[in-house]
Enzyme design. Structure first.
Site, PDB file in Angstrom:
ATOM      1  N   ASP A  76      -7.568  29.655   9.384  1.00  0.00           N
ATOM      2  CA  ASP A  76      -6.636  29.818  10.384  1.00  0.00           C
ATOM      3  C   ASP A  76      -6.427  28.658  11.018  1.00  0.00           C
ATOM      4  O   ASP A  76      -4.809  28.259  11.304  1.00  0.00           O
ATOM      5  CB  ASP A  76      -6.733  31.025  11.484  1.00  0.00           C
ATOM      6  CG  ASP A  76      -7.912  30.688  12.309  1.00  0.00           C
ATOM      7  OD1 ASP A  76      -9.005  30.308  11.860  1.00  0.00           O
ATOM      8  OD2 ASP A  76      -7.720  30.898  13.410  1.00  0.00           O
ATOM      9  N   GLU A 459      -5.753  21.427  18.644  1.00  0.00           N
ATOM     10  CA  GLU A 459      -6.090  22.573  17.672  1.00  0.00           C
ATOM     11  C   GLU A 459      -4.836  22.741  16.614  1.00  0.00           C
ATOM     12  O   GLU A 459      -4.021  23.249  17.319  1.00  0.00           O
ATOM     13  CB  GLU A 459      -6.717  23.656  17.815  1.00  0.00           C
ATOM     14  CG  GLU A 459      -7.593  24.299  16.846  1.00  0.00           C
ATOM     15  CD  GLU A 459      -8.424  25.507  17.104  1.00  0.00           C
ATOM     16  OE1 GLU A 459      -9.327  25.984  16.167  1.00  0.00           O
ATOM     17  OE2 GLU A 459      -8.729  25.878  18.238  1.00  0.00           O
TER      18      GLU A 459
END
Length: 484
Positions: A76, A459
């Site tokens: 993910d 991120e």
């Protein structure tokens, strides 16, 4: 310089954020790189035409613990866990882009790559849903994984398997996976009809499971907690299944059994606005019984557009929509995508959005969508790109295990504790470029810190990029034909 003087200069410099500015970027390049990032997130046995050169095969025994084949799918974000819930949303939104902007994506030369990316996800979901009323929804131990900084090719943490079933339901993830398969079946119908039929058949099975065995999914907490419940996923899944099948039973579910609400965000957790925009297309195409959803889609636009008297989300001084610290870029790309799609629908049907005394045209909506994407690409107070490998002064320290560890690094004798000292807590740029990754993004003050240890800024997430694809394709197409 006085504070008031500085403020005047700041406002003069960045007042253009509130206009439909003429600044342009190489949107085609940004689109291509957005798709390449999604390729970098692949798990399993990689294909020969895989573009990120530093990635290798990984997690080839996934599912072995449970006696099933769960090789494949997507990681993910910057870790090595495969979370089914956000993965399904990523695939659904990739498929929506391919469905709505097929011509524009094909014109940019990325349609085949995007279809391959969608299939990488749907092949995995077919493996994960072989048995009725049983869906494998996670591979990897999040707690252990986050205690180790290893690239996926060399990870040393357990590949724990999590499933939902009739005794432990997870309506959100089952309905979202149904949506992903249904949406994907639409885009594959013209290129692989048999595969499309397989996808829609499995989507029906999963939606039935989601509806008949209702219960909130909490297995991915604290990383992917379902705060909004599962009614939005049921509406979302039924909407995609109706478009894919034209079965009146799904339309009946949407009209008579579903729950809906006016909201101001669209995300992996909250799907109402997406479903409303999707159903608005059907409404304007003649299905007048869907009028309520079109009105709610208007309500979403009025709740978000900066010129609306009913705007709710915070806007940074530089003009970026800001919901939360930590992967806020997902709300930027999701907003831009919905506004882009809705602007096309408004233009196609010659309608406008009325927000009290303010009337918003399709041009107003697209200007805002473009503004938000331009911010991420470099038109912002910091004058830097938030996309890795693109534009001026792009980030070099993405919070991402695979990108931060050299391909040639010897990992056999490295413990999890040592891994952070070697590759996480360093100021050195990532040795592997995570091309196309749109990172978490700036804070409420337009501050962006390019630091691997500040994950809220740096991120990446698959669903940030999947939601960028459609609007970037549209912008690239318009730029090519001098329509911007």
């Amino acid at each position: 310089m006085t504070k008031s003087c500085f403020l005047s200069i700041f406002l003069a410099l960045f007042s253009t954020f509130w206009l439909c500015v003429n600044s342009h970027f190489d949107y085609k390049d940004a689109l291509t790189k957005s798709v390449i990032f999604l390729e970098a997130q692949r798990s399993g046995k990689l294909p020969p035409d895989h573009r990120p050169p530093w990635r290798g095969d990984s997690a080839l025994d996934d599912g072995k613990e449970a006696g099933v084949d769960l090789v494949g799918g997507y990681y993910d974000a910057g870790d090595n866990v495969k979370y089914g819930f956000p993965m399904a949303f990523t695939v659904t939104t990739m498929a929506w882009a391919a469905y709505f902007y097929e011509h524009e994506i094909k014109d940019a030369g990325e349609l085949n790559n995007l279809l391959a990316g969608i299939r990488w996800g749907t092949d995995y979901f077919l493996k994960a849903s072989v048995q009725q009323n049983r869906l494998f929804v996670q591979v990897g131990d999040p707690k252990m994984d986050h205690q180790c900084w290893m690239k996926p090719e060399c990870m040393k943490t357990p590949r724990t398997v999590l499933e939902i079933n009739q005794n432990r339901p997870g309506t959100e993830v089952a309905a979202e996976t149904a949506a992903a398969l249904a949406a994907s079946s639409i885009v594959f119908r013209k290129v692989d009809h048999a595969y499309a039929e397989t996808l829609v058949s499995r989507a029906k099975m999963l939606f039935q499971f989601a509806e008949e065995h209702q219960g909130t999914f909490d297995g991915a907490c604290p990383f992917y907690c379902s705060h909004s419940g599962y009614n939005d996923e049921l509406l979302w899944g039924a909407s995609w299944l109706y478009i894919a099948t034209k079965d009146p039973l799904y339309l009946q579910y949407v009209n008579e059994e579903s729950t809906s609400a006016v909201v101001n965000e669209f995300s992996w957790d909250l799907k109402y606005a997406g479903a409303q925009v999707l159903l608005s297309q059907l409404y304007w195409e003649g299905q007048k019984e869907l009028h309520m959803f079109q009105q709610q889609a208007d309500g979403y636009i009025c709740a978000v557009h900066p010129d609306s008297p009913y705007r709710q989300p915070f806007m940074t001084p530089g003009g970026l929509i800001h919901f939360r610290d930590g992967a806020n870029s997902q709300y930027v790309t999701s907003t831009a995508f919905l506004f882009s799609v809705y602007s096309d629908l408004l233009a196609r049907h010659n309608v406008q959005v009325i927000c009290g005394e303010k009337t918003l045209t399709h041009t107003d909506l697209m200007c805002f969508a473009k503004q938000e994407m331009n911010y991420l690409l470099g038109h912002n107070p910091a004058r830097r790109s938030i996309m890795v490998g693109f534009g001026h002064n792009p980030p070099l320290h993405a919070h991402h295990r695979g990108a931060s560890i050299p391909v040639t690094a010897k990992t056999e004798d490295v413990t999890c504790g040592m891994s952070f000292a070697l590759w996480f807590n360093t100021d050195a740029p990532n040795p592997n470029e995570l091309t196309g990754a749109i990172l978490g993004g700036p804070d409420r003050a337009d501050v962006f810190i390019d630091s691997r240890t500040n994950s809220s800024y740096t991120e990446p997430c698959t669903y940030i990029n999947s939601l960028a694809i459609g609007v970037l394709a549209k912008l690239a197409h318009k730029a090519k034909h001098h329509e911007l």
